[in-house]
Design a protein around this motif. Structure first.
Motif, PDB file in Angstrom:
ATOM      1  N   LEU A 366       7.919  -6.485  16.782  1.00 41.04           N
ATOM      2  CA  LEU A 366       8.319  -7.738  17.407  1.00 41.04           C
ATOM      3  C   LEU A 366       7.213  -8.765  17.234  1.00 41.04           C
ATOM      4  O   LEU A 366       6.034  -8.433  17.330  1.00 41.04           O
ATOM      5  CB  LEU A 366       8.583  -7.546  18.897  1.00 41.04           C
ATOM      6  CG  LEU A 366       9.858  -6.799  19.283  1.00 41.04           C
ATOM      7  CD1 LEU A 366       9.861  -6.569  20.783  1.00 41.04           C
ATOM      8  CD2 LEU A 366      11.081  -7.559  18.864  1.00 41.04           C
ATOM      9  N   GLU A 367       7.621  -9.974  17.013  1.00 38.31           N
ATOM     10  CA  GLU A 367       6.664 -11.070  16.939  1.00 38.31           C
ATOM     11  C   GLU A 367       6.614 -11.776  18.294  1.00 38.31           C
ATOM     12  O   GLU A 367       7.583 -11.776  19.049  1.00 38.31           O
ATOM     13  CB  GLU A 367       7.079 -12.059  15.838  1.00 38.31           C
ATOM     14  CG  GLU A 367       7.127 -11.438  14.444  1.00 38.31           C
ATOM     15  CD  GLU A 367       5.754 -10.999  13.961  1.00 38.31           C
ATOM     16  OE1 GLU A 367       4.752 -11.573  14.436  1.00 38.31           O
ATOM     17  OE2 GLU A 367       5.689 -10.089  13.121  1.00 38.31           O
ATOM     18  N   LEU A 368       5.483 -12.405  18.579  1.00 37.16           N
ATOM     19  CA  LEU A 368       5.318 -13.093  19.857  1.00 37.16           C
ATOM     20  C   LEU A 368       6.392 -14.158  20.066  1.00 37.16           C
ATOM     21  O   LEU A 368       6.933 -14.300  21.156  1.00 37.16           O
ATOM     22  CB  LEU A 368       3.932 -13.727  19.933  1.00 37.16           C
ATOM     23  CG  LEU A 368       2.749 -12.758  20.046  1.00 37.16           C
ATOM     24  CD1 LEU A 368       1.447 -13.541  20.050  1.00 37.16           C
ATOM     25  CD2 LEU A 368       2.857 -11.926  21.314  1.00 37.16           C
ATOM     26  N   GLU A 369       6.709 -14.917  19.020  1.00 38.28           N
ATOM     27  CA  GLU A 369       7.693 -15.982  19.148  1.00 38.28           C
ATOM     28  C   GLU A 369       9.076 -15.421  19.463  1.00 38.28           C
ATOM     29  O   GLU A 369       9.869 -16.050  20.160  1.00 38.28           O
ATOM     30  CB  GLU A 369       7.741 -16.826  17.869  1.00 38.28           C
ATOM     31  CG  GLU A 369       6.476 -17.633  17.620  1.00 38.28           C
ATOM     32  CD  GLU A 369       6.135 -18.530  18.822  1.00 38.28           C
ATOM     33  OE1 GLU A 369       7.061 -19.172  19.350  1.00 38.28           O
ATOM     34  OE2 GLU A 369       4.965 -18.578  19.217  1.00 38.28           O
ATOM     35  N   GLU A 370       9.371 -14.203  18.950  1.00 40.61           N
ATOM     36  CA  GLU A 370      10.656 -13.590  19.238  1.00 40.61           C
ATOM     37  C   GLU A 370      10.751 -13.213  20.714  1.00 40.61           C
ATOM     38  O   GLU A 370      11.783 -13.385  21.357  1.00 40.61           O
ATOM     39  CB  GLU A 370      10.857 -12.352  18.355  1.00 40.61           C
ATOM     40  CG  GLU A 370      10.970 -12.697  16.865  1.00 40.61           C
ATOM     41  CD  GLU A 370      11.020 -11.449  16.005  1.00 40.61           C
ATOM     42  OE1 GLU A 370      10.730 -10.365  16.531  1.00 40.61           O
ATOM     43  OE2 GLU A 370      11.343 -11.560  14.816  1.00 40.61           O
ATOM     44  N   ILE A 371       9.660 -12.682  21.266  1.00 41.05           N
ATOM     45  CA  ILE A 371       9.650 -12.306  22.677  1.00 41.05           C
ATOM     46  C   ILE A 371       9.827 -13.537  23.545  1.00 41.05           C
ATOM     47  O   ILE A 371      10.509 -13.507  24.568  1.00 41.05           O
ATOM     48  CB  ILE A 371       8.346 -11.571  23.020  1.00 41.05           C
ATOM     49  CG1 ILE A 371       8.280 -10.258  22.246  1.00 41.05           C
ATOM     50  CG2 ILE A 371       8.243 -11.293  24.511  1.00 41.05           C
ATOM     51  CD1 ILE A 371       6.971  -9.524  22.401  1.00 41.05           C
ATOM     52  N   MET A 396       5.459  -9.321  27.195  1.00 42.36           N
ATOM     53  CA  MET A 396       6.643  -8.672  27.753  1.00 42.36           C
ATOM     54  C   MET A 396       6.485  -8.466  29.256  1.00 42.36           C
ATOM     55  O   MET A 396       7.412  -8.688  30.039  1.00 42.36           O
ATOM     56  CB  MET A 396       6.890  -7.329  27.055  1.00 42.36           C
ATOM     57  CG  MET A 396       7.374  -7.464  25.618  1.00 42.36           C
ATOM     58  SD  MET A 396       7.377  -5.886  24.740  1.00 42.36           S
ATOM     59  CE  MET A 396       8.635  -5.013  25.637  1.00 42.36           C
ATOM     60  N   TYR A 397       5.301  -8.043  29.674  1.00 41.10           N
ATOM     61  CA  TYR A 397       5.048  -7.793  31.096  1.00 41.10           C
ATOM     62  C   TYR A 397       5.143  -9.077  31.911  1.00 41.10           C
ATOM     63  O   TYR A 397       5.669  -9.087  33.031  1.00 41.10           O
ATOM     64  CB  TYR A 397       3.665  -7.178  31.295  1.00 41.10           C
ATOM     65  CG  TYR A 397       3.544  -5.741  30.832  1.00 41.10           C
ATOM     66  CD1 TYR A 397       4.651  -4.989  30.476  1.00 41.10           C
ATOM     67  CD2 TYR A 397       2.297  -5.130  30.752  1.00 41.10           C
ATOM     68  CE1 TYR A 397       4.534  -3.679  30.055  1.00 41.10           C
ATOM     69  CE2 TYR A 397       2.160  -3.805  30.329  1.00 41.10           C
ATOM     70  CZ  TYR A 397       3.286  -3.094  29.978  1.00 41.10           C
ATOM     71  OH  TYR A 397       3.164  -1.802  29.571  1.00 41.10           O
ATOM     72  N   THR A 398       4.603 -10.164  31.384  1.00 47.18           N
ATOM     73  CA  THR A 398       4.575 -11.412  32.149  1.00 47.18           C
ATOM     74  C   THR A 398       5.909 -12.156  32.082  1.00 47.18           C
ATOM     75  O   THR A 398       6.249 -12.904  33.004  1.00 47.18           O
ATOM     76  CB  THR A 398       3.455 -12.332  31.627  1.00 47.18           C
ATOM     77  OG1 THR A 398       3.609 -12.513  30.216  1.00 47.18           O
ATOM     78  CG2 THR A 398       2.090 -11.719  31.893  1.00 47.18           C
ATOM     79  N   TYR A 402      11.744  -9.545  36.222  1.00 48.43           N
ATOM     80  CA  TYR A 402      12.826  -8.933  36.994  1.00 48.43           C
ATOM     81  C   TYR A 402      13.037  -7.465  36.627  1.00 48.43           C
ATOM     82  O   TYR A 402      13.946  -6.826  37.148  1.00 48.43           O
ATOM     83  CB  TYR A 402      14.137  -9.698  36.762  1.00 48.43           C
ATOM     84  CG  TYR A 402      14.191 -11.030  37.456  1.00 48.43           C
ATOM     85  CD1 TYR A 402      14.820 -11.171  38.689  1.00 48.43           C
ATOM     86  CD2 TYR A 402      13.614 -12.156  36.891  1.00 48.43           C
ATOM     87  CE1 TYR A 402      14.876 -12.396  39.331  1.00 48.43           C
ATOM     88  CE2 TYR A 402      13.657 -13.385  37.525  1.00 48.43           C
ATOM     89  CZ  TYR A 402      14.294 -13.498  38.749  1.00 48.43           C
ATOM     90  OH  TYR A 402      14.332 -14.707  39.380  1.00 48.43           O
ATOM     91  N   LEU A 403      12.218  -6.944  35.746  1.00 47.70           N
ATOM     92  CA  LEU A 403      12.413  -5.572  35.287  1.00 47.70           C
ATOM     93  C   LEU A 403      12.339  -4.569  36.433  1.00 47.70           C
ATOM     94  O   LEU A 403      11.433  -4.620  37.265  1.00 47.70           O
ATOM     95  CB  LEU A 403      11.360  -5.200  34.241  1.00 47.70           C
ATOM     96  CG  LEU A 403      11.611  -5.637  32.794  1.00 47.70           C
ATOM     97  CD1 LEU A 403      10.478  -5.160  31.902  1.00 47.70           C
ATOM     98  CD2 LEU A 403      12.928  -5.091  32.286  1.00 47.70           C
ATOM     99  N   GLU A 420      -1.633  -6.572  32.916  1.00 50.91           N
ATOM    100  CA  GLU A 420      -0.431  -7.330  33.290  1.00 50.91           C
ATOM    101  C   GLU A 420       0.724  -6.443  33.735  1.00 50.91           C
ATOM    102  O   GLU A 420       1.728  -6.952  34.237  1.00 50.91           O
ATOM    103  CB  GLU A 420       0.009  -8.205  32.108  1.00 50.91           C
ATOM    104  CG  GLU A 420      -0.838  -9.449  31.895  1.00 50.91           C
ATOM    105  CD  GLU A 420      -2.167  -9.147  31.203  1.00 50.91           C
ATOM    106  OE1 GLU A 420      -2.965 -10.087  31.032  1.00 50.91           O
ATOM    107  OE2 GLU A 420      -2.407  -7.977  30.825  1.00 50.91           O
ATOM    108  N   ILE A 421       0.611  -5.132  33.595  1.00 53.51           N
ATOM    109  CA  ILE A 421       1.638  -4.231  34.085  1.00 53.51           C
ATOM    110  C   ILE A 421       1.863  -4.453  35.581  1.00 53.51           C
ATOM    111  O   ILE A 421       2.975  -4.284  36.096  1.00 53.51           O
ATOM    112  CB  ILE A 421       1.258  -2.752  33.803  1.00 53.51           C
ATOM    113  CG1 ILE A 421       2.411  -1.812  34.157  1.00 53.51           C
ATOM    114  CG2 ILE A 421       0.028  -2.340  34.586  1.00 53.51           C
ATOM    115  CD1 ILE A 421       3.587  -1.912  33.256  1.00 53.51           C
ATOM    116  N   GLY A 422       0.812  -4.875  36.286  1.00 46.06           N
ATOM    117  CA  GLY A 422       0.908  -5.115  37.725  1.00 46.06           C
ATOM    118  C   GLY A 422       1.774  -6.301  38.087  1.00 46.06           C
ATOM    119  O   GLY A 422       2.109  -6.485  39.258  1.00 46.06           O
TER     120      GLY A 422
END
Length: 693
Positions: A366-371, A396-398, A402-403, A420-422
């Motif tokens: 995955l590319e950053l822009e896609e995320i 993805m974490y930030t 709502y995950l 950032e998992i927190g």
């Protein structure tokens, strides 16, 4: 449930107002107003739970839940920032300078939280207006008579079913396996979901399945919101016995319940479908009429009411939640070429009502822009993408705040687990990445302590992990499943909701007070073998709900007496040395699967093990040179594996022993063993479950 989410938020808002003394009056007033309004809305939400078949009511309750979840995110973030600021309050000049900067940041954070709470309060007003606009209060408070329901009260025969139950094939197979499993106990199967999703169709396909044709005694009754329990009971009885109509008409409820139970006790194993149950009190009154004859009888219920579904089916795997299945098919997107797809959606992709996302193996990276283009309100995210860069994981974490479910076990190429998992404060299930190609340990960051709702922490089969001390702060944790951890798990004695621990080091386990650990049902303990060192099972005495126990490299067990308190223990794998075979007499009679390491012992354990009347699977490792299965022992044993320690080996089976044996495996040179021909003619025993090592 929406009820639980809103209640949790109200509690958190109250705690925040109490604990945060030095907050602006305006912010405090806004939070108190939000808490109070959610409290009033909670009354409507609870009443609306029974009307989720109506689309506008379901959407309305979801909007309340979304506000509640967003409020929790705001509070958790602010609390985490406060903890960071507090760490700089003491120290030298540098710390005081940092403290000054933190005070400025705190004021900025308070300003931000004030704006966010103000925005939520405006949303609450819109939700209240919608409740009035769509007359939701009238619907959820109306009595059955006022609503003038036009539903059919009863139909005793099932309708013609459709062969193709779209979207439910996997669940059909799952339920079919539960209905047709060899367990002789009475089995209840729950199919729950809102109206129109195919609950009755799925139940009918199961009812007419050729695989269940061996149920000769069967009944199908449909119940709606308007019901007369005596009529329902008469219809069920008539299905099982068609010649009693005149007698039944004279019976009252109590007599009908007793009569139905007597019919079922006298008959063969039965299959019953109770379709469209609305009322929990109805189910409580009728369920006792179905006796457990230990002959494999089964009862299926379908319901729109979650309370009914949960009355008998506490664990979700005991039933199918059709609403969740529908979400999987209607909202669950599996994309190949993920970036191109989201680019087609454009910048307003948030308007899509998607809840789940799976990234397939064909999505190589995955590319950053896609995320950045992805929809932000996914609640479930799983990936089979092998490689993710650290910056991609951080984003993805930030972004996906709502995950609730995050599965990264297929990610093999990653440099670490970012702090950032927190930020994923709503997370309930977390499965971490791990590499089969690296023996370098992945360090779980301290920020995991922010995940106050986390219930399951799972790891890749390949990973090695280092746990922070903040693990002990996860009070909602139910399952922690790791097979490669360096050092301690760092769980605490007050984490009493734990149900599964796999695995924990013996040295750490010894320091845990298990007095209140009544929920633990699966436990794997590993240790370091030190010759004659003795190990104690004393802490097991409190584990009254324990069902599975695995001990690996555990040294000598001085006594097994504490296990006699584990009355529900079904599966035990004791890869350790038992000081005295006589200690096996303390194993509870509930044991069905047993693995024993008998190295160092020359005594025959069969006289003691033969008294375990429910034992169905047995694996004896490093046993002595002779085993004797006494007459009429091991009545239920079906699968037997034996691995002798060495030398000549002799196995004797007396008359009447092993009457149920179906498979046998000897891990040894047959030319050096004397085995009864009956055992040699049996097929090899299947591999035992993974949790038995």
């Amino acid at each position: 449930m929406v009820d639980a989410a809103v209640s949790f938020t109200i509690e958190k808002l109250g705690e925040f107002v109490t604990q945060q003394i030095n907050i602006r009056t305006g912010v405090k007033d806004g939070i108190e107003w939000l808490r109070d309004e959610l409290g009033y809305l909670l009354i409507s939400v609870r009443a609306a739970e029974a009307h989720q078949q109506l689309d506008h009511i379901r959407r309305w309750t979801e909007s309340v839940k979304e506000v509640a979840n967003q409020a929790v995110i705001i509070l958790e973030r602010f609390s985490a920032q406060q903890e960071e600021h507090a760490s700089h309050e003491h120290g030298g000049v540098l710390d005081r300078m940092r403290n000054f900067i933190c005070i400025c940041k705190k004021e900025a954070n308070l300003f931000d939280i004030g704006k966010e709470i103000q925005s939520l309060n405006k949303t609450i007003l819109r939700i209240k207006n919608r409740r009035d606009e769509y007359r939701i209060t009238d619907i959820i408070t109306a009595t059955p008579a006022v609503q003038q329901r036009k539903r059919t009260v009863l139909r005793a025969a099932s309708f013609d079913y459709k062969d193709d139950v779209i979207g439910f094939e996997a669940d059909y197979q799952t339920l079919l396996a539960q209905l047709d499993n060899p367990d002789p106990s009475l089995g209840f199967i729950s199919i729950h979901g809102m109206g129109g999703l195919g609950k009755s169709t799925l139940a009918s396909k199961l009812y007419h399945s050729s695989e269940l044709s061996h149920f000769k005694s069967r009944a199908w009754v449909c119940v709606s919101e308007d019901y007369d329990i005596t009529n329902v009971l008469r219809k069920i009885i008539k299905c099982f016995n068609r010649d009693e109509q005149d007698l039944l008409n004279k019976m009252e409820e109590g007599e009908l319940l007793r009569h139905l139970r007597e019919i079922l006790l006298d008959g063969d194993h039965y299959l019953a479908v109770i379709d469209d149950i609305w009322d929990i009190e109805f189910w409580k009154r009728i369920k006792n009429a179905f006796p457990d004859k230990k002959n494999g009888s089964r009862v299926i219920i379908t319901t729109r009411n979650k309370l009914v579904a949960r009355e008998e089916f506490v664990e979700e795997q005991d039933g199918v939640h059709v609403e969740d299945v529908a979400d999987d098919y209607a909202r669950h997107a599996i994309y190949n070429g993920i970036g191109e797809y989201f680019k087609l959606l454009g910048p307003n992709s948030d308007s899509l009502n998607l809840r789940s996302l799976a990234l397939t193996t064909q999505t190589a990276s995955l590319e950053l822009e896609e995320i950045k283009l992805m929809y932000t309100r996914f609640q479930y995210l799983t990936t089979q993408t092998a490689s993710l860069e650290i910056e991609e994981i951080k984003l993805m974490y930030t972004r996906f705040q709502y995950l609730k479910v995050l599965d990264l076990t297929s990610v093999h190429d990653s440099k670490g687990i970012p702090e950032e998992i927190g930020d994923l404060v709503l997370l309930k299930f977390l499965s971490l990445m791990g590499s089969p190609y690296s023996r370098e340990a992945l360090v779980i960051p301290p920020s995991i302590g922010k995940l106050k709702r986390l219930q399951t922490l799972h790891a890749s089969d390949y990973g090695i992990y280092v746990f922070p001390k903040e693990i002990c702060e996860l009070k909602e944790l139910r399952h922690i499943i790791f097979y490669g951890n360096q050092g301690n798990l760092n769980i605490g004695s007050d984490q009493t909701k734990l149900q599964t621990i796999s695995e924990i080091k013996h040295k750490e386990w010894c320091h845990i007070d298990t007095n209140n650990w009544t929920n633990l049902h699966t436990l794997v303990i590993s240790g370091e073998y030190h010759g004659e060192e003795e190990s104690s099972l004393e802490s097991m005495e409190n584990l009254t709900s324990l069902r599975t126990l695995v001990l690996v490299h555990f040294g000598f067990i001085s006594t097994m007496q504490p296990l006699s308190s584990c009355k529900h223990l079904n599966k035990a794998a004791l890869w350790c040395r038992i000081k005295d075979v006589a200690e096996l007499s303390f194993l509870p009679d509930s044991i069905t699967d047993l693995t024993l390491n008998l190295s160092g012992s020359t005594e025959d354990p069969m006289p003691i093990l033969g008294s375990l009347s429910n034992l169905t699977s047995l694996w004896l490792h490093e046993c002595g040179d002779k085993l004797v299965f006494g007459a009429y022992t091991f009545p239920c044993l079906q699968f037997l594996k034996i691995q002798p320690a060495g030398g000549l080996f002799q196995l004797e089976v007396d008359d009447g022993a092993l009457p149920s044996l179906r498979a046998f495996t000897l891990y040894y040179h047959y030319e050096m063993a004397e085995i009864p021909p009956r055992l040699l003619s049996l097929p090899p025993a299947p591999e035992f479950s993974g949790h038995l090592w």
